[in-house]
Design an enzyme around this catalytic site. Structure first.
Site, PDB file in Angstrom:
ATOM      1  N   ASP A  86       9.172  20.728  13.296  1.00  0.00           N
ATOM      2  CA  ASP A  86       8.960  22.185  13.247  1.00  0.00           C
ATOM      3  C   ASP A  86       9.888  22.807  12.218  1.00  0.00           C
ATOM      4  O   ASP A  86      10.899  22.200  11.827  1.00  0.00           O
ATOM      5  CB  ASP A  86       9.161  22.817  14.627  1.00  0.00           C
ATOM      6  CG  ASP A  86      10.592  22.696  15.142  1.00  0.00           C
ATOM      7  OD1 ASP A  86      11.216  21.630  14.920  1.00  0.00           O
ATOM      8  OD2 ASP A  86      11.086  23.653  15.753  1.00  0.00           O
ATOM      9  N   ASP A 117      14.960  20.914   5.911  1.00  0.00           N
ATOM     10  CA  ASP A 117      15.185  21.115   7.350  1.00  0.00           C
ATOM     11  C   ASP A 117      13.858  21.184   8.084  1.00  0.00           C
ATOM     12  O   ASP A 117      13.308  22.237   8.245  1.00  0.00           O
ATOM     13  CB  ASP A 117      16.004  22.390   7.540  1.00  0.00           C
ATOM     14  CG  ASP A 117      16.318  22.662   9.009  1.00  0.00           C
ATOM     15  OD1 ASP A 117      16.223  21.725   9.826  1.00  0.00           O
ATOM     16  OD2 ASP A 117      16.652  23.810   9.328  1.00  0.00           O
ATOM     17  N   GLU A 151      12.931  22.198  17.683  1.00  0.00           N
ATOM     18  CA  GLU A 151      14.359  22.280  17.381  1.00  0.00           C
ATOM     19  C   GLU A 151      14.743  23.690  16.948  1.00  0.00           C
ATOM     20  O   GLU A 151      15.815  24.182  17.270  1.00  0.00           O
ATOM     21  CB  GLU A 151      14.729  21.275  16.287  1.00  0.00           C
ATOM     22  CG  GLU A 151      16.223  20.977  16.189  1.00  0.00           C
ATOM     23  CD  GLU A 151      17.008  21.946  15.338  1.00  0.00           C
ATOM     24  OE1 GLU A 151      18.240  21.995  15.471  1.00  0.00           O
ATOM     25  OE2 GLU A 151      16.404  22.687  14.530  1.00  0.00           O
ATOM     26  N   GLU A 152      13.854  24.336  16.219  1.00  0.00           N
ATOM     27  CA  GLU A 152      14.172  25.657  15.661  1.00  0.00           C
ATOM     28  C   GLU A 152      13.922  26.791  16.648  1.00  0.00           C
ATOM     29  O   GLU A 152      14.263  27.927  16.378  1.00  0.00           O
ATOM     30  CB  GLU A 152      13.343  25.906  14.389  1.00  0.00           C
ATOM     31  CG  GLU A 152      13.487  24.843  13.306  1.00  0.00           C
ATOM     32  CD  GLU A 152      14.857  24.853  12.637  1.00  0.00           C
ATOM     33  OE1 GLU A 152      15.751  25.605  13.075  1.00  0.00           O
ATOM     34  OE2 GLU A 152      15.036  24.097  11.667  1.00  0.00           O
ATOM     35  N   ASP A 178      19.560  15.274   9.983  1.00  0.00           N
ATOM     36  CA  ASP A 178      19.168  16.681   9.934  1.00  0.00           C
ATOM     37  C   ASP A 178      20.307  17.475   9.294  1.00  0.00           C
ATOM     38  O   ASP A 178      20.464  18.654   9.525  1.00  0.00           O
ATOM     39  CB  ASP A 178      18.891  17.181  11.365  1.00  0.00           C
ATOM     40  CG  ASP A 178      18.218  18.549  11.389  1.00  0.00           C
ATOM     41  OD1 ASP A 178      17.735  18.989  10.338  1.00  0.00           O
ATOM     42  OD2 ASP A 178      18.208  19.179  12.457  1.00  0.00           O
ATOM     43  N   HIS A 211      12.467  64.770  21.455  1.00  0.00           N
ATOM     44  CA  HIS A 211      12.480  65.534  20.208  1.00  0.00           C
ATOM     45  C   HIS A 211      13.936  65.873  19.875  1.00  0.00           C
ATOM     46  O   HIS A 211      14.648  66.446  20.712  1.00  0.00           O
ATOM     47  CB  HIS A 211      11.658  66.807  20.425  1.00  0.00           C
ATOM     48  CG  HIS A 211      11.398  67.582  19.180  1.00  0.00           C
ATOM     49  ND1 HIS A 211      12.400  68.128  18.406  1.00  0.00           N
ATOM     50  CD2 HIS A 211      10.231  67.922  18.569  1.00  0.00           C
ATOM     51  CE1 HIS A 211      11.875  68.762  17.389  1.00  0.00           C
ATOM     52  NE2 HIS A 211      10.545  68.653  17.449  1.00  0.00           N
ATOM     53  N   ARG A 327      28.360  31.468  17.579  1.00  0.00           N
ATOM     54  CA  ARG A 327      28.495  30.022  17.371  1.00  0.00           C
ATOM     55  C   ARG A 327      29.733  29.585  18.134  1.00  0.00           C
ATOM     56  O   ARG A 327      30.759  30.270  18.120  1.00  0.00           O
ATOM     57  CB  ARG A 327      28.660  29.706  15.883  1.00  0.00           C
ATOM     58  CG  ARG A 327      27.429  30.029  15.056  1.00  0.00           C
ATOM     59  CD  ARG A 327      26.387  28.937  15.166  1.00  0.00           C
ATOM     60  NE  ARG A 327      25.126  29.345  14.532  1.00  0.00           N
ATOM     61  CZ  ARG A 327      24.049  28.582  14.474  1.00  0.00           C
ATOM     62  NH1 ARG A 327      24.061  27.370  15.016  1.00  0.00           N
ATOM     63  NH2 ARG A 327      22.954  29.005  13.895  1.00  0.00           N
ATOM     64  N   SER A 398      24.082  23.987  14.838  1.00  0.00           N
ATOM     65  CA  SER A 398      23.931  23.393  16.163  1.00  0.00           C
ATOM     66  C   SER A 398      22.727  22.469  16.174  1.00  0.00           C
ATOM     67  O   SER A 398      21.714  22.765  15.544  1.00  0.00           O
ATOM     68  CB  SER A 398      23.664  24.479  17.206  1.00  0.00           C
ATOM     69  OG  SER A 398      24.484  25.593  16.980  1.00  0.00           O
ATOM     70  N   HIS A 425      16.588  27.749   6.361  1.00  0.00           N
ATOM     71  CA  HIS A 425      16.282  29.009   7.057  1.00  0.00           C
ATOM     72  C   HIS A 425      16.151  30.187   6.096  1.00  0.00           C
ATOM     73  O   HIS A 425      16.065  31.327   6.523  1.00  0.00           O
ATOM     74  CB  HIS A 425      17.333  29.353   8.139  1.00  0.00           C
ATOM     75  CG  HIS A 425      17.486  28.298   9.200  1.00  0.00           C
ATOM     76  ND1 HIS A 425      18.110  28.525  10.397  1.00  0.00           N
ATOM     77  CD2 HIS A 425      17.068  27.008   9.242  1.00  0.00           C
ATOM     78  CE1 HIS A 425      18.092  27.416  11.125  1.00  0.00           C
ATOM     79  NE2 HIS A 425      17.462  26.484  10.435  1.00  0.00           N
TER      80      HIS A 425
HETATM   81 ZN   LIG Z   1      17.019  21.105  11.385  1.00  0.00          ZN
END
Ligand SMILES: [Zn+2]
Length: 457
Positions: A86, A117, A151-152, A178, A211, A327, A398, A425
């Site tokens: 994916d 990716d 995965e995504e 990956d 309003h 993260r 991750s 991405h």
């Molecule tokens: Zn990946």
């Protein structure tokens, strides 16, 4: 070593990769559900062509997992290969120079969503496996393929599968391709991954939009309330303001810090070519490596609410929401951070706001031991092809499945053939063809060495 295949072979490989990359297998978007299945089926056909006697789709509530096993090779070790078919969504589409699902070669690179990716890397493993087979079609090692489609998007199919049938990871090594090189010519092995806590914060202040002429000045605005709240979760120096967060962080070892200091790194180049901004942000007393590998982050990914169409509409929004994530680094398990975020957001909410924090998905941070013999074998393979052993670094990203792959004690080798500027991405994601050719040669060598190592004792 020049690993470029002969022209006909090169054309074959590129046309096969192009076919795979052309399938818009965006797992997060329901309209691409059938495409995800098509990508899985493309893999099935390929694995069958490669002579795997076991090739199946394992179904669950989301996108299926592709599972395959090579012909049995007695006395040889078993390697599990993990990847995902994916890909991330493609927006903003207008920033792509060529369409994301029309793979295009420019300057020795193939541009497409998923090029690096992770479809390009999955393809690399498949072709390395193909090349490593002997004339009888048997590989030098036993290989299991596990290639997921969520995965995504944080699906549960592979997780459920390995929880139900953990024996699938009873192998001598699991290889996860990956990841990327540290830099061109510098292959890498990863010693830790950051975890993730992805959540949506929703603020409601009114029953309905009002309003701004009639009520402005007295009625609480949900977007304003949300933005004020978000701004209190991280200060201007980059410090995340969740109480106790930093105290729990396990610092990197002296050895790690020393390795990182020796890596070739130019902050100005990094800023200009990778970050492409005007200045770096974050906690200044830590190095960029510490900030991106060993410290938690807090990011706002998107805010919705009120009026964003053309023209003007004088509305006081009743509701607003933000997608945010942290993260996570060793010492910060997801459940703990989720609680901390939820509690802090609720404590910060003013009395006129109803605030909700909903966890989307996430995963724990992982420390990956790299002392096992398989890492020396991989080093040997990279050295023979690329001329350099792997450097031991961490990753800021991750891969939630890693702890599951390690559950039965197999060493997990996190590596890959991408480069840091592949644009994962992002628009114009690419894979350098040289990386692909080197990757095929390296993993082929890795399979051969693994086979030889075990039989030789
Ligand atoms: Zn990946």
């Amino acid at each position: 070593m020049d690993t470029t295949p002969a022209p006909r072979e090169r054309d074959r490989l590129i046309s096969e990769l192009t076919e795979f990359l052309s399938i818009p297998s965006v797992s997060a978007l329901p309209e691409h559900r059938a495409d995800c299945r098509r990508a899985a089926e493309w893999l099935l056909a390929d694995l069958r062509r490669l002579g795997c006697p076991v090739v199946t789709l394992i179904e669950g509530k989301g996108h299926p997992v592709v599972w395959a096993e090579s012909p049995r090779v007695p006395d040889a070790p078993t390697v599990l290969l993990y990847g995902h078919y994916d890909v991330q969504p493609t927006d903003p589409l207008e920033e792509w120079d060529t369409p994301p699902f029309t793979p295009t070669i420019r300057d020795g690179r193939i541009y497409a969503r998923g090029a690096a990716d992770d479809k390009g890397q999955v393809f690399c493993l498949l072709r390395a496996y193909e090349a490593a087979r002997g004339s009888d079609g048997r590989p030098p090692v036993n290989v299991r393929f596990i290639i997921e489609g969520e995965e995504e998007s944080g699906g549960r199919v592979i997780d459920d599968l390995l929880e139900r049938e953990p024996e699938r990871t009873e192998v001598d090594a699991a290889l996860v391709a990956d990841m990327s090189y540290y830099a061109p010519g510098w292959p890498a092995v990863y010693t830790a991954l950051r975890g993730l806590c992805y959540a949506e914060i929703t603020v409601r202040t009114l029953e309905r939009d009002l309003h701004s002429g009639t009520y402005g000045g007295a009625a609480p605005n949900a977007l304003e309330t949300l933005v004020r709240l978000l701004s209190q979760l991280k200060d201007a120096s980059g410090r995340i303001r969740l109480p106790g967060l930093y105290q729990s962080v396990k610092s990197p070892t002296k050895e790690e810090l020393a390795t990182w200091r020796r890596l070739p790194f130019k902050e100005r180049e990094f800023l200009k070519h990778e970050v492409t901004g005007k200045a770096l942000t974050g906690l200044k007393r830590y190095s960029v490596f510490e900030r991106t590998w060993a410290l938690p982050t807090f990011e706002i990914h998107g805010i919705t609410g009120g009026f964003t169409g053309q023209g003007a509409k004088t509305v006081i929004p009743a509701q607003a929401s933000a997608k945010v994530s942290l993260r996570l680094v060793p010492g910060l398990p997801m459940a703990k951070v989720e609680r901390l975020l939820s509690r802090t957001v609720k404590a910060l909410a003013p009395r006129w706001a109803k605030v909700q924090v909903r966890l989307h998905h996430g995963g724990d941070p992982v420390v990956v031991p790299v002392k096992h013999q398989v890492f020396q074998v991989l080093d040997q393979a990279f050295e023979s092809v690329v001329g350099r052993k792997t450097v031991r670094i961490r990753a800021g990203g991750s891969i939630p499945i890693v702890p599951r792959l390690a559950a039965r004690g197999a060493p997990v080798v996190l590596t890959g053939i991408g480069l840091p500027d592949d644009g994962l991405h992002s628009p114009n994601e690419k894979l350098d063809l040289k990386q692909l050719w080197d990757g095929i040669a390296t993993f082929r060598k890795f399979f051969e060495l693994m086979g030889a190592a075990k039989r030789g004792g």
